[in-house]
Design a protein around this motif. Structure first.
Motif, PDB file in Angstrom:
ATOM      1  N   LEU A 117      -2.830  -2.551 -17.100  1.00  0.00           N
ATOM      2  CA  LEU A 117      -3.647  -1.475 -16.535  1.00  0.00           C
ATOM      3  C   LEU A 117      -4.965  -1.348 -17.316  1.00  0.00           C
ATOM      4  O   LEU A 117      -6.036  -1.165 -16.726  1.00  0.00           O
ATOM      5  CB  LEU A 117      -2.858  -0.157 -16.527  1.00  0.00           C
ATOM      6  CG  LEU A 117      -3.508   1.022 -15.810  1.00  0.00           C
ATOM      7  CD1 LEU A 117      -3.929   0.657 -14.387  1.00  0.00           C
ATOM      8  CD2 LEU A 117      -2.561   2.225 -15.764  1.00  0.00           C
ATOM      9  N   VAL A 118      -4.894  -1.489 -18.635  1.00  0.00           N
ATOM     10  CA  VAL A 118      -6.113  -1.436 -19.457  1.00  0.00           C
ATOM     11  C   VAL A 118      -7.072  -2.555 -19.020  1.00  0.00           C
ATOM     12  O   VAL A 118      -8.263  -2.316 -18.767  1.00  0.00           O
ATOM     13  CB  VAL A 118      -5.764  -1.553 -20.969  1.00  0.00           C
ATOM     14  CG1 VAL A 118      -7.003  -1.837 -21.803  1.00  0.00           C
ATOM     15  CG2 VAL A 118      -5.080  -0.268 -21.443  1.00  0.00           C
ATOM     16  N   ASN A 119      -6.557  -3.782 -18.882  1.00  0.00           N
ATOM     17  CA  ASN A 119      -7.391  -4.914 -18.423  1.00  0.00           C
ATOM     18  C   ASN A 119      -8.018  -4.636 -17.075  1.00  0.00           C
ATOM     19  O   ASN A 119      -9.194  -4.879 -16.846  1.00  0.00           O
ATOM     20  CB  ASN A 119      -6.516  -6.167 -18.195  1.00  0.00           C
ATOM     21  CG  ASN A 119      -6.320  -6.918 -19.478  1.00  0.00           C
ATOM     22  OD1 ASN A 119      -6.979  -6.614 -20.468  1.00  0.00           O
ATOM     23  ND2 ASN A 119      -5.416  -7.879 -19.454  1.00  0.00           N
ATOM     24  N   ASN A 120      -7.171  -4.153 -16.147  1.00  0.00           N
ATOM     25  CA  ASN A 120      -7.649  -3.939 -14.783  1.00  0.00           C
ATOM     26  C   ASN A 120      -8.713  -2.839 -14.733  1.00  0.00           C
ATOM     27  O   ASN A 120      -9.656  -2.911 -13.941  1.00  0.00           O
ATOM     28  CB  ASN A 120      -6.480  -3.611 -13.844  1.00  0.00           C
ATOM     29  CG  ASN A 120      -5.500  -4.776 -13.709  1.00  0.00           C
ATOM     30  OD1 ASN A 120      -5.752  -5.866 -14.231  1.00  0.00           O
ATOM     31  ND2 ASN A 120      -4.395  -4.560 -13.034  1.00  0.00           N
ATOM     32  N   LEU A 121      -8.553  -1.829 -15.588  1.00  0.00           N
ATOM     33  CA  LEU A 121      -9.558  -0.756 -15.616  1.00  0.00           C
ATOM     34  C   LEU A 121     -10.878  -1.280 -16.168  1.00  0.00           C
ATOM     35  O   LEU A 121     -11.951  -0.946 -15.659  1.00  0.00           O
ATOM     36  CB  LEU A 121      -9.049   0.427 -16.455  1.00  0.00           C
ATOM     37  CG  LEU A 121      -7.929   1.246 -15.792  1.00  0.00           C
ATOM     38  CD1 LEU A 121      -7.313   2.227 -16.786  1.00  0.00           C
ATOM     39  CD2 LEU A 121      -8.460   2.010 -14.572  1.00  0.00           C
TER      40      LEU A 121
END
Ligand code: ATP
Ligand code: MG
Length: 411
Positions: free
Chosen positions: A27-31
């Motif tokens: 989720l951090v990467n995608n954000l």
């Protein structure tokens, strides 16, 4: 003035045990990817939330809106980031409550997370609640079901204060559920089906069959527009296009008119499955919905289904058209899908398609032309275009070349 940050809330689902770190890191990467160009300073985990801060120090509703579209995000709040100074976070609470929209009742909800701060949650409730009562003397405190809740989250040396939050799309972060190949037309259904599977965490690789060279390439352009429209969700890295016009003509000459559509579909599914094998995808996805059109009766679904050995996911099978159209509006594909384009579906259409195909008739039609050679030829003629939307998409080893425009995969 306090900094404003985005505080991202995600569902507890999928967070259990070993999955938790994978889920959060993805989720951090995608954000990071979704917020490219927004001057992000940090994206990091903070006490069961993800904190996004910006170089400007002032996150806006626009950034919150971008975040809300990323699968895995349940809610996002524009929070004031304060120090442990009471006057500072109380002032932030007054502002947060003022920005939360019309209300009559409110309460304060404080939480401390592994902190040595001397005030306990009850003290914070009293302190902040008292300041808010003074600031809004006509409003009432209500513990059960208030109009607005002012959250005060104390983590290490910081206090996050927020009241309003925006609902996110939910689901799981793209990249946590493997890869699927989705059969994408420019109609309403398949873009929605693609988005739905992407929202459950799958990286989606759409394959579009175009009527080229017997038709113009309008449907290909619409599929590209659909991929662009789905960009905020970050689920697509590559679009495949298969020029199918000539082969459809061959099929239309070889098989009885009523079985043309079923035969086209079998070829499409077989080619899509081959692409899925090349891609290392584990399932196919279609936008079928039971009984919606002639080709989507149970008999016909069965007659097409048997061609693939991979699971075929049909996320819309029980949805009705109105629900699908509403979702298409929300995800931004409705307008594109309303434009009509000739694709392979409009080409060589029979006047009376079979609605309840007999399987032996389907097999006889299938064996009346060299289907293996046709499938092989179509796989070799496949073209693709890459999109920088999905950080988890990994292309197959023998198709690493990055194509900015549609270009043949194998020359
Ligand atoms: P859609 O709105 O997705 O086009 P539809 O209601 O028109 O669906 P069909 O034409 O029967 O229904 O198509 C059923 C499914 O087959 C589609 O949802 C899609 O997954 C796949 N499909 C149809 N046409 C194409 C195409 N040209 N290229 C790739 N997949 C297709
Ligand atoms: Mg269609």
């Amino acid at each position: 003035m306090s900094k404003r940050v985005c505080l991202v809330h995600y569902h507890e689902i999928g967070l259990k045990g070993k999955n938790r770190a994978t889920f959060e890191n993805q989720l951090v990467n995608n954000l990071h990817r979704a917020l490219r160009g927004h001057g992000v300073e940090t994206v990091k985990r903070v006490s069961g939330h993800i904190l996004v801060s910006f170089a400007s120090g002032q996150a806006t509703m626009e950034e919150a809106r971008v975040i809300s579209q990323v699968p895995g995000v349940a809610r996002v709040s524009l929070a004031y980031l304060c120090g442990l100074d009471e006057a500072e976070y109380c002032a932030a609470a007054v502002k947060a409550l003022g920005e939360a929209g019309p209300f009559e009742t409110f309460k304060v909800h404080a939480r401390r997370s592994s902190t040595s701060y001397e005030l306990h949650t009850l003290d914070i409730h009293q302190l902040v609640g008292g300041v808010l009562c003074e600031a809004y003397p006509t409003k009432k405190v209500r513990m059960h079901d208030p109009d607005v809740i002012v959250y005060v989250l104390v983590v290490q040396g910081n206090v996050y204060v927020y009241a309003a939050s925006m609902v996110g799309v939910g689901g799981l972060p793209v990249g946590t559920a493997g890869k699927v190949v989705t059969l994408l037309s420019s109609g309403f259904d398949s873009p929605v089906a693609t988005w739905m599977v992407g929202r459950r965490g799958a990286v989606c690789v759409p394959v579009h069959f175009s009527g080229r060279p017997m038709t113009a390439d309008t449907s290909e352009g619409l599929c590209r527009d659909i991929v662009e429209a789905l960009q905020p969700a970050g689920l697509i890295g590559r679009l495949y296009v298969v020029p199918f016009g000539e082969r459809q003509r061959e099929i239309s000459l070889a098989v009885p008119q009523s079985l043309r559509i079923i035969t086209y579909r079998r070829v499409m599914l077989a080619v899509a499955e081959r692409i899925a094998q090349l891609e290392g995808a584990k399932a196919l996805v279609t936008g079928e919905s039971l009984g919606q059109v002639a080709s989507q009766t149970l008999d016909n679904i069965a007659a097409v289904n048997e061609i693939a050995s991979m699971p075929i996911l049909r996320p819309l099978i029980g949805s009705d058209k109105m629900e699908i159209m509403r979702r298409a509006e929300q995800i931004g594909t409705h307008e594109i899908s309303s434009q009509s384009a000739e694709d392979c579906c409009t080409l060589f259409m029979p006047r009376r398609p079979e609605t309840h195909a007999r399987i032996d008739a389907v097999h006889e039609a299938w064996d009346s032309f060299d289907h293996d050679a046709m499938i092989e030829q179509l796989v070799n003629a496949v073209e693709y275009q890459d999109f920088d939307h999905c950080p988890s998409y990994k292309p197959p080893r023998n198709m690493r070349a990055w194509h900015r425009e549609l270009a043949p995969a194998f020359e």
